[in-house]
Write a protein that holds these residues in place. Structure first.
Motif, PDB file in Angstrom:
ATOM      1  N   GLN A   1       3.518  20.932  -9.744  1.00 43.09           N
ATOM      2  CA  GLN A   1       4.047  19.841 -10.561  1.00 43.09           C
ATOM      3  C   GLN A   1       2.942  18.874 -10.963  1.00 43.09           C
ATOM      4  O   GLN A   1       2.910  18.397 -12.100  1.00 43.09           O
ATOM      5  CB  GLN A   1       5.144  19.100  -9.789  1.00 43.09           C
ATOM      6  CG  GLN A   1       6.419  19.908  -9.616  1.00 43.09           C
ATOM      7  CD  GLN A   1       7.448  19.188  -8.771  1.00 43.09           C
ATOM      8  OE1 GLN A   1       7.125  18.247  -8.042  1.00 43.09           O
ATOM      9  NE2 GLN A   1       8.692  19.615  -8.854  1.00 43.09           N
TER      10      GLN A   1
ATOM     11  N   GLU B   1       5.750  25.605   0.964  1.00 45.24           N
ATOM     12  CA  GLU B   1       6.359  25.759  -0.355  1.00 45.24           C
ATOM     13  C   GLU B   1       6.442  24.423  -1.085  1.00 45.24           C
ATOM     14  O   GLU B   1       6.210  24.342  -2.299  1.00 45.24           O
ATOM     15  CB  GLU B   1       7.754  26.369  -0.216  1.00 45.24           C
ATOM     16  CG  GLU B   1       7.731  27.822   0.250  1.00 45.24           C
ATOM     17  CD  GLU B   1       9.120  28.375   0.506  1.00 45.24           C
ATOM     18  OE1 GLU B   1      10.095  27.581   0.391  1.00 45.24           O
ATOM     19  OE2 GLU B   1       9.243  29.571   0.815  1.00 45.24           O
TER      20      GLU B   1
ATOM     21  N   GLU C   1       3.004  23.593  -2.311  1.00 44.88           N
ATOM     22  CA  GLU C   1       2.679  24.395  -3.494  1.00 44.88           C
ATOM     23  C   GLU C   1       3.438  23.897  -4.716  1.00 44.88           C
ATOM     24  O   GLU C   1       2.874  23.823  -5.819  1.00 44.88           O
ATOM     25  CB  GLU C   1       3.016  25.865  -3.222  1.00 44.88           C
ATOM     26  CG  GLU C   1       2.102  26.529  -2.191  1.00 44.88           C
ATOM     27  CD  GLU C   1       2.535  27.942  -1.856  1.00 44.88           C
ATOM     28  OE1 GLU C   1       3.632  28.340  -2.320  1.00 44.88           O
ATOM     29  OE2 GLU C   1       1.793  28.647  -1.143  1.00 44.88           O
ATOM     30  N   THR C   2       4.715  23.546  -4.495  1.00 49.01           N
ATOM     31  CA  THR C   2       5.515  23.019  -5.609  1.00 49.01           C
ATOM     32  C   THR C   2       4.953  21.691  -6.105  1.00 49.01           C
ATOM     33  O   THR C   2       4.860  21.449  -7.318  1.00 49.01           O
ATOM     34  CB  THR C   2       6.974  22.829  -5.165  1.00 49.01           C
ATOM     35  OG1 THR C   2       7.500  24.079  -4.722  1.00 49.01           O
ATOM     36  CG2 THR C   2       7.825  22.297  -6.308  1.00 49.01           C
ATOM     37  N   SER C   3       4.571  20.836  -5.139  1.00 46.12           N
ATOM     38  CA  SER C   3       4.000  19.538  -5.502  1.00 46.12           C
ATOM     39  C   SER C   3       2.695  19.716  -6.272  1.00 46.12           C
ATOM     40  O   SER C   3       2.453  19.031  -7.270  1.00 46.12           O
ATOM     41  CB  SER C   3       3.751  18.710  -4.240  1.00 46.12           C
ATOM     42  OG  SER C   3       3.137  17.483  -4.558  1.00 46.12           O
TER      43      SER C   3
END
Length: 235
Positions: free
Chosen positions: A97, A89, A92-94
């Motif tokens: 962003q 997660e 994926e968030t990185s």
């Protein structure tokens, strides 16, 4: 864990109770022996309990220890899975962003190119409105360039200034950091070129772009002549 502990304790208690019950049943009900007053007899009874109840409680302890280890392994496995999911997660968030930052950067870059293109357009338009050679009521620079009749004997700093503005815009197009947005920037620059095409073609045909580096000159001619095959980003 609490259920397993209860089972282990119950198992040990049943074994102990069963041992004591069997002992009492044999000696009191079958043999009809009275309670002994000899310490040696009670010592033997204690050894009997130690060999039965003690072993059963030891087995219960081992059972609980094995159950504890099993639960710890299970919890560690769950923790590893949760950590792996968390890492996924976070990755994926990185990535999201990073993509968002890239989009914002691209949008900002394109806005800068739009602003720069408008400034160059205004500068070129202003130069083309001037009288050629600064002669009062003489032909405009635009008319001179569009007719293709350039008197090289006259002061042609105005025409050089138009070429400088065009070359400056092309140099921005060919910067390495603008390579990812090359096609978009080409579309922006082509709009300006289309507006002043006749003047820019005359600049190219009369060698005013030859003083600039090869990639600027070649892309300037390709844009002015609408030769898309010659347009490519610089390595």
């Amino acid at each position: 864990m609490r259920y397993s502990e209860n089972k282990a304790v119950l198992f040990a208690a049943l074994i102990s109770a069963g041992s004591v019950g069997a002992y009492m049943f044999w000696f009191f009900l079958i043999k009809h022996y009275p309670l002994s007053t000899e310490t040696s007899d009670w010592g033997a009874f204690g050894s009997f309990l130690a060999g039965t109840a003690g072993v059963s409680f030891a087995l219960a302890t081992v059972w609980m220890l094995a159950e504890t280890l099993r639960l710890q392994r299970s919890e560690l496995s769950l923790t590893r899975d949760e950590l792996a999911q968390t890492r996924k997660e976070l990755a994926e968030t990185s990535a999201a962003q990073k993509k968002q930052v890239e989009l914002i950067s691209a949008s900002s870059k394109i806005d800068q190119i739009h602003h720069l293109s408008r400034q160059v357009d205004e500068n070129i338009s202003g130069l083309l409105r001037e009288s050629y050679g600064n002669i009062y009521r003489g032909p405009s620079v635009k008319l001179t360039l569009e007719t293709g009749r350039i008197d090289h004997a006259c002061d042609n700093d105005q025409i050089k200034a138009v070429a400088t503005q065009y070359a400056f815009l092309l140099s921005v197009l060919l910067r390495k950091e603008n390579k990812p947005y090359f096609k978009i920037i080409v579309d922006i620059v082509q709009a300006l070129v289309f507006k002043h095409r006749k003047a820019l073609v005359t600049l190219c045909d009369n060698g005013y772009m030859d003083i600039y580096r090869d990639d600027i000159r070649n892309h300037g001619k390709a844009l002015a002549w609408f030769d898309s095959a010659e347009l490519m980003p610089r390595n």
